[in-house]
Design a protein around this motif. Structure first.
Motif, PDB file in Angstrom:
ATOM      1  N   LYS A  89      20.822 -31.644 -44.821  1.00 16.17           N
ATOM      2  CA  LYS A  89      19.908 -30.698 -45.460  1.00 16.17           C
ATOM      3  C   LYS A  89      20.758 -29.487 -45.816  1.00 16.17           C
ATOM      4  O   LYS A  89      21.343 -28.848 -44.944  1.00 16.17           O
ATOM      5  CB  LYS A  89      18.778 -30.292 -44.519  1.00 16.17           C
ATOM      6  N   VAL A  90      20.840 -29.210 -47.101  1.00 10.19           N
ATOM      7  CA  VAL A  90      21.737 -28.178 -47.600  1.00 10.19           C
ATOM      8  C   VAL A  90      20.926 -27.062 -48.235  1.00 10.19           C
ATOM      9  O   VAL A  90      20.093 -27.314 -49.105  1.00 10.19           O
ATOM     10  CB  VAL A  90      22.713 -28.769 -48.642  1.00 10.19           C
ATOM     11  N   THR A  91      21.176 -25.835 -47.793  1.00  7.45           N
ATOM     12  CA  THR A  91      20.564 -24.669 -48.422  1.00  7.45           C
ATOM     13  C   THR A  91      21.624 -24.008 -49.287  1.00  7.45           C
ATOM     14  O   THR A  91      22.717 -23.699 -48.812  1.00  7.45           O
ATOM     15  CB  THR A  91      20.038 -23.673 -47.372  1.00  7.45           C
ATOM     16  N   VAL A  92      21.285 -23.839 -50.555  1.00  2.00           N
ATOM     17  CA  VAL A  92      22.209 -23.226 -51.510  1.00  2.00           C
ATOM     18  C   VAL A  92      21.522 -22.058 -52.200  1.00  2.00           C
ATOM     19  O   VAL A  92      20.297 -21.948 -52.187  1.00  2.00           O
ATOM     20  CB  VAL A  92      22.680 -24.242 -52.582  1.00  2.00           C
ATOM     21  N   VAL A  93      22.330 -21.193 -52.776  1.00  2.00           N
ATOM     22  CA  VAL A  93      21.794 -20.110 -53.598  1.00  2.00           C
ATOM     23  C   VAL A  93      22.433 -20.235 -54.979  1.00  2.00           C
ATOM     24  O   VAL A  93      23.647 -20.441 -55.102  1.00  2.00           O
ATOM     25  CB  VAL A  93      22.038 -18.711 -52.971  1.00  2.00           C
ATOM     26  N   ASP A  94      21.586 -20.173 -56.011  1.00  2.24           N
ATOM     27  CA  ASP A  94      22.076 -20.203 -57.384  1.00  2.24           C
ATOM     28  C   ASP A  94      22.774 -18.876 -57.638  1.00  2.24           C
ATOM     29  O   ASP A  94      22.166 -17.815 -57.497  1.00  2.24           O
ATOM     30  CB  ASP A  94      20.900 -20.405 -58.347  1.00  2.24           C
ATOM     31  N   GLU A  95      24.057 -18.916 -57.978  1.00  2.00           N
ATOM     32  CA  GLU A  95      24.835 -17.694 -58.129  1.00  2.00           C
ATOM     33  C   GLU A  95      24.415 -16.867 -59.334  1.00  2.00           C
ATOM     34  O   GLU A  95      24.737 -15.686 -59.417  1.00  2.00           O
ATOM     35  CB  GLU A  95      26.335 -18.018 -58.161  1.00  2.00           C
ATOM     36  N   ASP A  96      23.681 -17.451 -60.280  1.00  4.84           N
ATOM     37  CA  ASP A  96      23.226 -16.710 -61.456  1.00  4.84           C
ATOM     38  C   ASP A  96      21.866 -16.059 -61.227  1.00  4.84           C
ATOM     39  O   ASP A  96      21.633 -14.928 -61.644  1.00  4.84           O
ATOM     40  CB  ASP A  96      23.151 -17.633 -62.677  1.00  4.84           C
ATOM     41  N   LYS A 101      17.547 -22.660 -52.656  1.00  5.78           N
ATOM     42  CA  LYS A 101      16.936 -23.988 -52.663  1.00  5.78           C
ATOM     43  C   LYS A 101      17.472 -24.759 -51.473  1.00  5.78           C
ATOM     44  O   LYS A 101      18.623 -24.583 -51.079  1.00  5.78           O
ATOM     45  CB  LYS A 101      17.286 -24.747 -53.945  1.00  5.78           C
ATOM     46  N   THR A 102      16.625 -25.628 -50.916  1.00  6.16           N
ATOM     47  CA  THR A 102      17.054 -26.504 -49.831  1.00  6.16           C
ATOM     48  C   THR A 102      16.771 -27.939 -50.242  1.00  6.16           C
ATOM     49  O   THR A 102      15.657 -28.272 -50.657  1.00  6.16           O
ATOM     50  CB  THR A 102      16.315 -26.171 -48.520  1.00  6.16           C
ATOM     51  N   TRP A 103      17.802 -28.761 -50.150  1.00  2.00           N
ATOM     52  CA  TRP A 103      17.687 -30.180 -50.483  1.00  2.00           C
ATOM     53  C   TRP A 103      18.232 -31.012 -49.339  1.00  2.00           C
ATOM     54  O   TRP A 103      19.159 -30.595 -48.646  1.00  2.00           O
ATOM     55  CB  TRP A 103      18.515 -30.533 -51.720  1.00  2.00           C
ATOM     56  N   ALA A 111      14.429 -40.670 -53.045  1.00  2.33           N
ATOM     57  CA  ALA A 111      14.607 -39.366 -53.685  1.00  2.33           C
ATOM     58  C   ALA A 111      13.304 -38.880 -54.324  1.00  2.33           C
ATOM     59  O   ALA A 111      12.545 -39.658 -54.893  1.00  2.33           O
ATOM     60  CB  ALA A 111      15.702 -39.441 -54.736  1.00  2.33           C
ATOM     61  N   ASN A 112      13.068 -37.576 -54.183  1.00  2.00           N
ATOM     62  CA  ASN A 112      11.917 -36.915 -54.796  1.00  2.00           C
ATOM     63  C   ASN A 112      12.262 -35.435 -54.882  1.00  2.00           C
ATOM     64  O   ASN A 112      12.144 -34.718 -53.900  1.00  2.00           O
ATOM     65  CB  ASN A 112      10.663 -37.140 -53.955  1.00  2.00           C
ATOM     66  N   ILE A 113      12.712 -34.996 -56.039  1.00  2.00           N
ATOM     67  CA  ILE A 113      13.222 -33.636 -56.180  1.00  2.00           C
ATOM     68  C   ILE A 113      12.158 -32.588 -55.862  1.00  2.00           C
ATOM     69  O   ILE A 113      12.461 -31.545 -55.298  1.00  2.00           O
ATOM     70  CB  ILE A 113      13.865 -33.413 -57.583  1.00  2.00           C
ATOM     71  N   GLU A 114      10.876 -32.865 -56.175  1.00  2.00           N
ATOM     72  CA  GLU A 114       9.807 -31.915 -55.862  1.00  2.00           C
ATOM     73  C   GLU A 114       9.644 -31.730 -54.359  1.00  2.00           C
ATOM     74  O   GLU A 114       9.237 -30.679 -53.898  1.00  2.00           O
ATOM     75  CB  GLU A 114       8.464 -32.354 -56.478  1.00  2.00           C
ATOM     76  N   ALA A 115       9.958 -32.777 -53.592  1.00  2.00           N
ATOM     77  CA  ALA A 115       9.855 -32.709 -52.132  1.00  2.00           C
ATOM     78  C   ALA A 115      11.182 -32.286 -51.493  1.00  2.00           C
ATOM     79  O   ALA A 115      11.310 -32.287 -50.275  1.00  2.00           O
ATOM     80  CB  ALA A 115       9.414 -34.061 -51.584  1.00  2.00           C
ATOM     81  N   GLY A 116      12.176 -31.944 -52.316  1.00  2.00           N
ATOM     82  CA  GLY A 116      13.462 -31.506 -51.788  1.00  2.00           C
ATOM     83  C   GLY A 116      14.367 -32.645 -51.354  1.00  2.00           C
ATOM     84  O   GLY A 116      15.312 -32.425 -50.607  1.00  2.00           O
ATOM     85  N   ILE A 150      27.006 -22.564 -51.018  1.00  2.00           N
ATOM     86  CA  ILE A 150      26.394 -23.276 -49.897  1.00  2.00           C
ATOM     87  C   ILE A 150      26.186 -22.299 -48.744  1.00  2.00           C
ATOM     88  O   ILE A 150      27.134 -21.714 -48.239  1.00  2.00           O
ATOM     89  CB  ILE A 150      27.275 -24.463 -49.465  1.00  2.00           C
ATOM     90  N   LEU A 151      24.918 -22.109 -48.378  1.00  2.00           N
ATOM     91  CA  LEU A 151      24.577 -21.169 -47.312  1.00  2.00           C
ATOM     92  C   LEU A 151      24.516 -21.834 -45.958  1.00  2.00           C
ATOM     93  O   LEU A 151      24.952 -21.265 -44.957  1.00  2.00           O
ATOM     94  CB  LEU A 151      23.224 -20.508 -47.597  1.00  2.00           C
ATOM     95  N   LYS A 152      23.915 -23.027 -45.905  1.00  2.00           N
ATOM     96  CA  LYS A 152      23.680 -23.658 -44.601  1.00  2.00           C
ATOM     97  C   LYS A 152      23.663 -25.173 -44.741  1.00  2.00           C
ATOM     98  O   LYS A 152      23.164 -25.711 -45.726  1.00  2.00           O
ATOM     99  CB  LYS A 152      22.334 -23.161 -44.045  1.00  2.00           C
ATOM    100  N   ILE A 153      24.205 -25.846 -43.729  1.00  2.00           N
ATOM    101  CA  ILE A 153      24.188 -27.314 -43.656  1.00  2.00           C
ATOM    102  C   ILE A 153      23.559 -27.687 -42.320  1.00  2.00           C
ATOM    103  O   ILE A 153      24.006 -27.214 -41.271  1.00  2.00           O
ATOM    104  CB  ILE A 153      25.607 -27.907 -43.721  1.00  2.00           C
TER     105      ILE A 153
END
Length: 156
Positions: A89-96, A101-103, A111-116, A150-153
């Motif tokens: 489970k990866v939490t990222v921040v869009d640099e722009d 977001k956490t996926w 896979a289900n992008i709406e469900a992360g 990448i903020l958190k794994i």
């Protein structure tokens, strides 16, 4: 045949769908076909043709699920750690946009992008694999180049 990576939750969901198709949907459609047959002339019987079409779909899905499950390689992410790999489970921040977001990186059949739940074969997942917290990744997406930090794994 190539093994299909899958999380325990994804495997359980597919097994549940297969069980429902076999124990609920299949008997119901067999009953619907029998009832439609009793209505007489099958050549102009819309209920019969509709039921047969649904039966064909159900049988096809059962075969598909059996094939997927027979090739499943269930990977428990709780036993993993370190750099990003399948199941993380990866939490990222869009640099722009500074949007967080956490996926979770999962197999393509769960896979289900709406469900992360991010397909391991997706451009974003492929860019994240092997990276660590604090790393920055460039991803070429259909919407253009994106940069994520990448903020958190977490493996759970």
């Amino acid at each position: 045949m190539e093994k299909i990576p899958m999380t325990p939750a994804g495997h359980a969901a597919l097994e549940s769908e297969l069980k429902t198709l076999k124990s609920v949907e299949r008997p119901a459609i067999i009953q619907a076909i029998a009832e439609a047959r009793e209505l007489g002339d099958l050549s102009e019987n819309a209920e019969y043709h509709s039921a047969r079409e649904k039966q064909s779909f159900i049988e096809g899905r059962i075969k598909e699920l059996e094939g997927i499950l027979s090739l499943a390689d269930v990977i428990n992410p709780a036993k993993l750690n370190g750099a990003i790999k399948f199941g993380a489970k990866v939490t990222v921040v869009d640099e722009d946009t500074d949007e967080e977001k956490t996926w979770q990186i999962v197999g393509e059949h769960e896979a289900n992008i709406e469900a992360g739940l991010l397909n391991i074969k997706s451009p974003i997942a492929r860019a994240l694999i092997g990276k660590d917290e604090g790393d920055s990744v460039e991803v070429r997406t259909p919407g253009g180049e994106r940069s994520y930090e990448i903020l958190k794994i977490v493996y759970s």
